[in-house]
Design an enzyme around this catalytic site. Structure first.
Site, PDB file in Angstrom:
ATOM      1  N   ARG A   1     -11.401  16.015   7.190  1.00 14.65           N
ATOM      2  CA  ARG A   1     -12.134  16.450   5.984  1.00 14.65           C
ATOM      3  C   ARG A   1     -13.526  16.967   6.348  1.00 14.65           C
ATOM      4  O   ARG A   1     -14.214  16.360   7.168  1.00 14.65           O
ATOM      5  CB  ARG A   1     -12.292  15.276   5.004  1.00 14.65           C
ATOM      6  CG  ARG A   1     -10.964  14.782   4.485  1.00 14.65           C
ATOM      7  CD  ARG A   1     -11.162  13.653   3.468  1.00 14.65           C
ATOM      8  NE  ARG A   1      -9.951  12.868   3.389  1.00 14.65           N
ATOM      9  CZ  ARG A   1      -9.915  11.545   3.306  1.00 14.65           C
ATOM     10  NH1 ARG A   1     -11.034  10.843   3.250  1.00 14.65           N
ATOM     11  NH2 ARG A   1      -8.770  10.914   3.242  1.00 14.65           N
TER      12      ARG A   1
ATOM     13  N   ASN B   1       0.873  -1.171   0.000  1.00 17.57           N
ATOM     14  CA  ASN B   1       0.000   0.000   0.000  1.00 17.57           C
ATOM     15  C   ASN B   1       0.914   1.226   0.000  1.00 17.57           C
ATOM     16  O   ASN B   1       1.441   1.617   1.043  1.00 17.57           O
ATOM     17  CB  ASN B   1      -0.885  -0.057   1.254  1.00 17.57           C
ATOM     18  CG  ASN B   1      -1.867   1.096   1.323  1.00 17.57           C
ATOM     19  OD1 ASN B   1      -1.849   2.001   0.474  1.00 17.57           O
ATOM     20  ND2 ASN B   1      -2.712   1.086   2.330  1.00 17.57           N
TER      21      ASN B   1
ATOM     22  N   ARG C   1      -2.501  -2.063  -3.521  1.00 18.59           N
ATOM     23  CA  ARG C   1      -3.709  -1.268  -3.352  1.00 18.59           C
ATOM     24  C   ARG C   1      -3.572  -0.009  -4.207  1.00 18.59           C
ATOM     25  O   ARG C   1      -2.530   0.641  -4.193  1.00 18.59           O
ATOM     26  CB  ARG C   1      -3.865  -0.860  -1.887  1.00 18.59           C
ATOM     27  CG  ARG C   1      -5.028   0.043  -1.692  1.00 18.59           C
ATOM     28  CD  ARG C   1      -5.096   0.600  -0.303  1.00 18.59           C
ATOM     29  NE  ARG C   1      -6.226   1.509  -0.237  1.00 18.59           N
ATOM     30  CZ  ARG C   1      -6.319   2.511   0.613  1.00 18.59           C
ATOM     31  NH1 ARG C   1      -5.371   2.737   1.480  1.00 18.59           N
ATOM     32  NH2 ARG C   1      -7.369   3.294   0.599  1.00 18.59           N
TER      33      ARG C   1
ATOM     34  N   GLU D   1      -9.121  -5.018   4.586  1.00 17.55           N
ATOM     35  CA  GLU D   1      -8.920  -4.722   3.163  1.00 17.55           C
ATOM     36  C   GLU D   1      -7.747  -5.516   2.597  1.00 17.55           C
ATOM     37  O   GLU D   1      -7.789  -5.982   1.460  1.00 17.55           O
ATOM     38  CB  GLU D   1      -8.668  -3.217   2.990  1.00 17.55           C
ATOM     39  CG  GLU D   1      -9.906  -2.391   3.250  1.00 17.55           C
ATOM     40  CD  GLU D   1      -9.607  -0.968   3.698  1.00 17.55           C
ATOM     41  OE1 GLU D   1      -9.166  -0.776   4.848  1.00 17.55           O
ATOM     42  OE2 GLU D   1      -9.825  -0.048   2.898  1.00 17.55           O
TER      43      GLU D   1
ATOM     44  N   HIS E   1     -13.011   3.316  -0.566  1.00 14.33           N
ATOM     45  CA  HIS E   1     -13.140   2.240   0.444  1.00 14.33           C
ATOM     46  C   HIS E   1     -13.857   1.028  -0.129  1.00 14.33           C
ATOM     47  O   HIS E   1     -14.434   0.227   0.629  1.00 14.33           O
ATOM     48  CB  HIS E   1     -13.954   2.695   1.681  1.00 14.33           C
ATOM     49  CG  HIS E   1     -13.328   3.784   2.489  1.00 14.33           C
ATOM     50  ND1 HIS E   1     -14.061   4.823   3.007  1.00 14.33           N
ATOM     51  CD2 HIS E   1     -12.050   3.988   2.878  1.00 14.33           C
ATOM     52  CE1 HIS E   1     -13.263   5.619   3.683  1.00 14.33           C
ATOM     53  NE2 HIS E   1     -12.035   5.144   3.607  1.00 14.33           N
TER      54      HIS E   1
HETATM   55  P1  ADP Z   1      -7.908   4.857   8.258  1.00 11.88           P
HETATM   56  O1  ADP Z   1      -9.019   5.547   7.545  1.00 11.88           O
HETATM   57  O2  ADP Z   1      -6.641   5.659   8.340  1.00 11.88           O
HETATM   58  O3  ADP Z   1      -7.713   3.399   7.869  1.00 11.88           O
HETATM   59  P2  ADP Z   1      -8.748   3.722  10.767  1.00 11.88           P
HETATM   60  O4  ADP Z   1      -9.826   2.837  10.274  1.00 11.88           O
HETATM   61  O5  ADP Z   1      -7.506   3.101  11.302  1.00 11.88           O
HETATM   62  O6  ADP Z   1      -8.401   4.860   9.756  1.00 11.88           O
HETATM   63  O7  ADP Z   1      -9.399   4.617  11.934  1.00 11.88           O
HETATM   64  C1  ADP Z   1      -8.657   5.566  12.625  1.00 11.88           C
HETATM   65  C2  ADP Z   1      -9.584   6.241  13.640  1.00 11.88           C
HETATM   66  O8  ADP Z   1     -10.087   5.242  14.541  1.00 11.88           O
HETATM   67  C3  ADP Z   1      -8.894   7.298  14.509  1.00 11.88           C
HETATM   68  O9  ADP Z   1      -9.727   8.435  14.644  1.00 11.88           O
HETATM   69  C4  ADP Z   1      -8.775   6.599  15.838  1.00 11.88           C
HETATM   70  O10 ADP Z   1      -8.793   7.511  16.903  1.00 11.88           O
HETATM   71  C5  ADP Z   1     -10.011   5.742  15.849  1.00 11.88           C
HETATM   72  N1  ADP Z   1      -9.890   4.680  16.844  1.00 11.88           N
HETATM   73  C6  ADP Z   1      -9.008   3.672  16.879  1.00 11.88           C
HETATM   74  N2  ADP Z   1      -9.172   2.939  18.021  1.00 11.88           N
HETATM   75  C7  ADP Z   1     -10.181   3.523  18.704  1.00 11.88           C
HETATM   76  C8  ADP Z   1     -10.838   3.275  19.955  1.00 11.88           C
HETATM   77  N3  ADP Z   1     -10.484   2.264  20.731  1.00 11.88           N
HETATM   78  N4  ADP Z   1     -11.869   4.083  20.314  1.00 11.88           N
HETATM   79  C9  ADP Z   1     -12.240   5.124  19.533  1.00 11.88           C
HETATM   80  N5  ADP Z   1     -11.655   5.417  18.366  1.00 11.88           N
HETATM   81  C10 ADP Z   1     -10.651   4.641  17.954  1.00 11.88           C
END
Ligand code: ADP
Length: 401
Positions: A240, A7, A90, A385, A179
């Site tokens: 965003r 990726n 990806r 993914e 996504h």
């Molecule tokens: P990306 O779009 O970069 O793949 P992710 O799916 O990893 O993002 O999501 C990242 C978000 O998930 C961040 O805002 C992070 O704070 C939130 N997050 C991760 N773990 C937790 C948790 N235990 N509780 C609340 N939010 C979380």
């Protein structure tokens, strides 16, 4: 059979090595700061982690570092490159050109260069990853999987914008959606839990992470999604803005003495939860601020939930009702009060859920949150993914035959 997943971003490359016999990740990591001052590779395998600072002037050199670490480091997991049967890449934007995963050839690379026009940052980085990897592993089949492909089934009335038709024809301006790999994975997992064929269920898939999108799926296909021409459209996200009246761009450009593209950059990187709260785009830091009574942090979460609710409602209408609503990605999987707020506002369509269970879900598991008398099932399903990219790679490279 081992499959390497790549990726590539502009200055980073994330990677995972899958053992496909049991679909488990045997090594993963990332090259960071590629082309910048002090590049390094983070590498995890067998429960251990190493970080090495190495020269990586470009993506090719970074991929050499990945392979060298897989083969020669103290955490080596392969004895020869031949053990890697194929590589899956990806790619964020397949544009108007690709509606499914394909084997990478010179022609595919040339075609993808045409998408630079509509997606300059992502295309540049993704292509650099593919070109670099083909240089380093010239005899290994390589497959590209597009975030946009799953949404290529949207009907014209959903993907067209209400602008001059010629601008769609000449410049490919339309909704693409993103996504897609996650939404397709969620469809497969939901069908499995429900014991149904994916073609026989209607679902609203809510991928809520740093980037978020809500997708309506019917007949095994995406029929509408909240993201658009770029990942800026739709719900409010970490940095965003999501949906906004386009006049704001010209207005703010004038007021702040900036160009339109600088304002778009601001809408992508300094807005959303970050912009409203002034605290962070990270949900965990936002939660801490809310706990301490920060009103703007609370407003940011309220706005995010409200906008997600509106899009879920729109997708339920587009589908004329659904069999399931699914929450996934970092926030969708872990932020119980967000799920609670969205689900509370869906009681009018007969959504009922177990509040206690929703508030105490274990991490990383597939869970049903709805009660047996709910008209629509509600699930929390961790997305994967990379696994779907690995499965596509095996299929497209015809490694099963
Ligand atoms: P990306 O779009 O970069 O793949 P992710 O799916 O990893 O993002 O999501 C990242 C978000 O998930 C961040 O805002 C992070 O704070 C939130 N997050 C991760 N773990 C937790 C948790 N235990 N509780 C609340 N939010 C979380």
């Amino acid at each position: 059979m081992k499959i390497l997943i790549i990726n590539a971003g502009s200055s980073s490359i994330k990677f995972q090595l899958f053992e496909m016999e049991n679909e488990k990740v045997i090594a993963k990591g990332a090259c960071q700061m590629i082309g910048l001052a002090d590049p390094f590779i983070e590498f995890k395998a067998n429960g251990r982690e190493i970080i090495k600072h190495l020269p990586m002037k470009d993506h090719t050199q970074a991929l050499e570092a990945v392979l060298d670490t897989l083969l020669n480091s103290e955490l080596a997991v392969i004895k020869s490159f031949d053990e890697i049967s194929a590589v899956g890449h990806r790619c964020v934007q397949g544009g108007w050109l690709y509606s499914e995963s394909v084997l990478i050839t010179d022609e595919v690379i040339e075609n993808l260069k045409k998408t630079k026009d509509i997606s300059p940052l992502h295309a540049e980085a993704n292509i650099a990853g593919m070109v670099g990897c083909r240089k380093v592993m010239p005899n290994t089949p390589q497959v590209v999987v597009f975030d946009t492909a799953f949404h290529s089934t949207m009907p014209e009335k959903a993907f067209m914008y209400g602008i001059k038709y010629e601008d769609y024809e000449n410049f490919h301006v339309r909704k693409y959606g993103f996504h897609g790999t996650s939404h397709r994975y969620i469809l497969g997992e939901t069908a499995k839990i429900m014991g149904k064929d994916p073609k026989d269920i209607k679902i609203v898939s809510c991928h809520i992470g740093n980037g978020s999108s809500i997708t309506a799926i019917s007949g095994g296909k995406s029929i509408d999604t909240s993201m658009g021409f770029t990942p800026l459209e739709g719900v409010m996200m970490g940095t965003r803005s999501g949906d906004i009246d386009p006049t704001v761009v010209a207005f703010l450009a004038d007021k702040k003495n900036k160009t339109a593209s600088q304002i778009i950059d601001y809408l992508n990187k300094e807005s959303g939860v970050m912009g409203i709260s002034g605290v962070s785009s990270d949900m965990r830091e936002l939660n801490d601020a809310i706990q301490k009574g920060n009103e703007r942090a609370k407003l940011a979460l309220d706005m995010m939930c409200y906008r997600i609710t509106k899009h879920v409602g729109a997708m339920l209408t587009v589908l004329n009702g659904a069999d399931a609503i699914v929450f996934t990605a970092g926030i969708g999987e872990n932020q119980e009060d967000l799920r609670e707020k969205v689900l509370d506002s869906l009681s009018f369509v007969g959504v009922k859920f177990d509040r206690e269970k929703n508030n105490h879900l274990p991490r990383g598991t597939v869970e049903e949150i709805s009660t047996p008398d709910s008209k629509i099932k509600v699930y929390r399903i961790p997305t994967n993914e990379e696994l779907l990219i690995a499965r596509d790679t095996v299929e497209v490279a015809k490694l099963n035959n």
